[in-house]
Design an enzyme around this catalytic site. Structure first.
Site, PDB file in Angstrom:
ATOM      1  N   ASP A 446       0.840  -1.201   0.000  1.00  0.00           N
ATOM      2  CA  ASP A 446       0.000   0.000   0.000  1.00  0.00           C
ATOM      3  C   ASP A 446       0.877   1.253   0.000  1.00  0.00           C
ATOM      4  O   ASP A 446       2.083   1.197   0.299  1.00  0.00           O
ATOM      5  CB  ASP A 446      -0.879  -0.046   1.262  1.00  0.00           C
ATOM      6  CG  ASP A 446      -2.168   0.745   1.123  1.00  0.00           C
ATOM      7  OD1 ASP A 446      -2.291   1.519   0.161  1.00  0.00           O
ATOM      8  OD2 ASP A 446      -3.036   0.594   1.997  1.00  0.00           O
ATOM      9  N   ASP A 515     -10.773   2.075  -3.080  1.00  0.00           N
ATOM     10  CA  ASP A 515     -11.290   1.842  -1.730  1.00  0.00           C
ATOM     11  C   ASP A 515     -12.810   1.868  -1.721  1.00  0.00           C
ATOM     12  O   ASP A 515     -13.434   1.526  -0.721  1.00  0.00           O
ATOM     13  CB  ASP A 515     -10.764   2.919  -0.769  1.00  0.00           C
ATOM     14  CG  ASP A 515      -9.403   2.535  -0.216  1.00  0.00           C
ATOM     15  OD1 ASP A 515      -9.004   1.368  -0.372  1.00  0.00           O
ATOM     16  OD2 ASP A 515      -8.738   3.405   0.374  1.00  0.00           O
TER      17      ASP A 515
HETATM   18  C1  DGJ Z   1      -5.770   1.954   2.014  1.00  0.00           C
HETATM   19  C2  DGJ Z   1      -6.167   0.728   1.247  1.00  0.00           C
HETATM   20  O1  DGJ Z   1      -6.667   1.068  -0.001  1.00  0.00           O
HETATM   21  C3  DGJ Z   1      -7.172  -0.063   2.068  1.00  0.00           C
HETATM   22  O2  DGJ Z   1      -7.626  -1.171   1.357  1.00  0.00           O
HETATM   23  C4  DGJ Z   1      -6.529  -0.474   3.366  1.00  0.00           C
HETATM   24  O3  DGJ Z   1      -5.483  -1.360   3.107  1.00  0.00           O
HETATM   25  C5  DGJ Z   1      -6.026   0.760   4.117  1.00  0.00           C
HETATM   26  N1  DGJ Z   1      -5.195   1.571   3.296  1.00  0.00           N
HETATM   27  C6  DGJ Z   1      -5.273   0.352   5.357  1.00  0.00           C
HETATM   28  O4  DGJ Z   1      -4.694   1.401   5.986  1.00  0.00           O
END
Ligand code: DGJ
Length: 697
Positions: A446, A515
């Protein structure tokens, strides 16, 4: 074609280029980019090339070059800007030689002030890949303002329309289509990543292309840091697209003897509408980009939306049991497992299991995951640090910063400088250690903030190179990890789809698309994504209803059918799903697995509709099977057609449904298939999956 003209020829297109004039002002021109010509005809487009007009104000041909420079009689968007010793800004290139290897050509040009410029061209399936190499052969350092990978001329047509995607966090890859304005249209990212706001590609057509018909020219950049792509449409008519890494502002220092290599810019010309363009891009991704394109992606479970930061051994094991029972094949523990990370304010950088949450380390959890028959995956965010972490207390100089300036935190975190060798070594050490210790099969990598105060104090004159070196550093760490752990698979994530491009896809297996897990919103996001990138790299989860982000309630089957259009995952709180929901989920997971090769490796046709808004459908075909996923989010508000017309089938072959009904391919394509989902009356959120098998022909 001779010693002053060359052609990059794909199966269906040709890209012809060559020298306009030898001598002091050598220009490498694009002569042609269109349907493939017979070999003996290629020279005709060179013979007919328009000559340059010399007048006080007039040089409309200065956008027709492969790399228009700032220098001499040129007033278009420069693809190369150099400042030499003493503030001299005119780049003046003379052709030196053409170096032709098997499938690649490099045209070498030299500026007497010491700059060597290599223009590289290579064919990869239907795509023409181009990039630029620069070497400072002079005695003084030079400063580079812009080094694009190449400029592409869009051939003369009656009109010009562009298609691209733009968006924001949780609204990535929203499709935009409009007439290309006279002037300069720039898409860019200044965030240090590809960004949620735009994606580095553009398609241009004459205004007459449809999903299945028409000539389309696309240009894409394979790069995961800041970038800029400018389409210029001159009042005289010429249209060109130049693209490269970096954004306006930073300048790059090139000392004597140093070289700089740009990422590839990719050009694709197709006939057959946007659909054919997308399918050609997907082919390219499979054959030239993705490291594991033909592997089936496992159905994964990700704990993020179930637990958020409340991650504990017991809770994860409970979720793992439920996930395995649904047929999930890979269990991924998301954020919150390490250091003091109980919320987003602390712990990033301290990559060891949180001792309160995992007193026995992660072994117990992952052993259980494996006993349950699943593979093991872990979330990491290796480019970031919270100021409240042991890592930052020990290495405050590892982050992007300028002495004496603020260090602005976003999501309470700072960016580690991957241009630094010590940072990269540190990252490889702990990432590799985790894989070995826990036998990990998967990382979700990430990256959750844009750059600010992007300084690199130790680098002196070279500090702005950070915008390139950070991305290259991330690539290097990913490459090393893959080399050391060939079985490891990696998902790229940047707050959802903030880093999706052909650069990152070269070293990752799939990307977390957004997300936003709301099925209806997701349909539009997935449509825009599908323009360039294939379904086998599009991770999509089924989460809870009401959706935690939008509060929208959507039936489970609809949520599944949307996620099944990519790499299916589940991300809901399974402890709250009813027995009926779990039962239904189990059968939908099984249904997905039965058609997975068709969806993940198949040819995509966007059949109809405005995804998420009206009735719509997508089709995947692979070998002898065809899968149609159809949706209808609203009952009577938008009256859909009743039939969906399929595409790309063999007209004379027979196709059979699971119920044993048979149709000719031509009937399915011309008359269509009646869909209950599209029937005029019925509830909101109807969806279905139709599977056909070719039985003859
Ligand atoms: C952003 C990601 O897109 C989410 O799926 C998740 O992993 C969060 N970060 C966790 O902090």
């Amino acid at each position: 074609m001779g010693d002053s003209a060359w052609a990059a020829v794909t199966q269906s297109s040709a890209f012809v280029f060559g020298l306009e004039a030898a001598g002091e002002d050598s220009r490498v021109m694009q002569w042609y980019w269109g349907p493939r010509l017979p070999d003996e005809a290629l020279a005709e487009v060179v013979r007919q090339a328009p000559r340059r007009i010399h007048s006080g104000f007039h040089d409309p041909r200065d956008v027709d070059e492969l790399l228009p420079v700032e220098g001499g009689a040129r007033w278009g968007v420069p693809s190369l800007q150099v400042t030499y010793e003493g503030g001299v800004r005119s780049v003046e290139l003379t052709f030196a030689e053409a170096v032709v290897a098997d499938s690649e050509i490099e045209l070498v040009l030299r500026d007497p002030l010491g700059l060597r410029v290599g223009l590289h061209v290579r064919v990869a399936s239907e795509v023409v890949e181009r990039w630029v190499s620069l070497t400072n052969e002079g005695e003084h350092a030079v400063r580079l303002g812009r080094v694009d990978s190449g400029s592409w001329v869009i051939p003369e047509r009656a009109g010009y329309r562009y298609t691209g995607v733009a968006g924001a966090w949780a609204q990535e890859t929203q499709l935009h289509r409009a007439e290309l304005a006279v002037g300069e249209t720039t898409f860019t990212s200044r965030t240090g990543t590809t960004s949620h706001r735009a994606n580095p590609w553009i398609m241009i057509d004459a205004g007459d292309a449809t999903e299945e018909l028409g000539e389309v020219w696309s240009v894409a950049l394979a790069w995961s840091g800041s970038w800029r792509l400018t389409a210029q449409r001159r009042p005289e008519g010429d249209v060109a697209v130049t693209a490269g890494f970096g954004h306006d502002g930073p300048t790059w220092h090139l000392a004597p003897g140093e070289s700089l290599l740009t990422p590839p810019v990719l050009g694709l010309r197709t006939c057959g509408g946007y659909g054919a363009a997308s399918r050609a891009w997907h082919d390219y991704a499979r054959h030239h980009v993705l490291p594991t394109p033909f592997e089936e992606r496992p159905v994964l479970y990700n704990s993020w939306e179930a637990t958020w930061f409340d991650v504990h051994e017991e809770g994860q094991i409970e979720l793992a049991r439920r996930a395995a029972d649904l047929g999930v094949e890979l269990f991924v523990v998301d954020d919150g497992w390490f250091g003091g990370r109980v919320d987003d304010r602390r712990g990033l950088g301290d990559w060891w299991p949180n001792p309160d949450r995992f007193p026995r380390g992660l072994s117990k959890l992952f052993d259980t995951v494996r006993e349950l028959g699943m593979r093991a995956g872990l979330w990491v965010e290796p480019e970031m640090v919270n100021p409240d972490s042991d890592l930052y207390r020990e290495h405050p100089d590892w982050v992007l910063h300028y002495p004496g300036r603020r260090r602005d935190t976003l999501r309470h975190q700072l960016v580690l400088n991957y241009g630094r060798a010590d940072v990269r070594e540190w990252a490889i050490g702990w990432l590799s250690g985790l894989v070995s210790e826990y036998g990990l099969d998967y990382f979700k990598w990430d990256m959750n903030r844009s750059f600010t105060q992007a300084g690199w104090p130790d680098a002196g004159e070279r500090a702005d190179l950070l915008w390139i070196e950070h991305t290259r550093g991330v690539y290097a760490v990913l490459d090393t990890l893959r080399e050391r752990h060939p079985g490891l698979r990696i998902e790229s994530c940047s707050g959802g789809g903030g880093r999706v491009d052909f650069g990152i896809l070269r070293r990752t297996d799939e990307v977390w698309t957004s997300d936003n897990t709301d099925a209806r919103d997701r349909q539009a996001i997935q449509e825009g994504y599908s323009y360039l990138y294939p379904a086998c790299a599009m991770s999509a989860w089924v989460t809870d209803s009401p959706n935690p982000h939008t509060r929208r309630e959507v039936p489970l089957a609809y949520r599944f059918h949307v996620a099944m259009a990519g790499v299916l995952g589940i991300g809901g709180d399974l402890t709250r799903w009813s027995a009926e929901e779990l039962e239904q989920a189990r059968s939908l997971v099984a249904a997905y697995k039965a058609v997975r090769p068709v969806i993940q490796h198949g040819r995509l046709h966007r059949l109809a509709g405005d995804p998420g808004v009206t009735a719509s459908a997508v089709q995947y075909s692979h070998e002898d099977r065809v899968v149609v996923l159809a949706y209808n989010p609203f009952a009577l508000a938008k009256r859909p057609p009743r039939r969906v017309r399929l595409a790309g089938l063999d007209p004379s072959a027979l196709y059979e449904s699971a119920e044993g009904e048979r149709w000719h391919g031509q009937t399915l394509m011309s008359h269509g298939l009646e869909l209950p989902t599209w029937f005029i009356t019925g509830p909101d959120y109807r969806s279905e999956m139709v599977v056909l098998r070719r039985v003859s022909g």
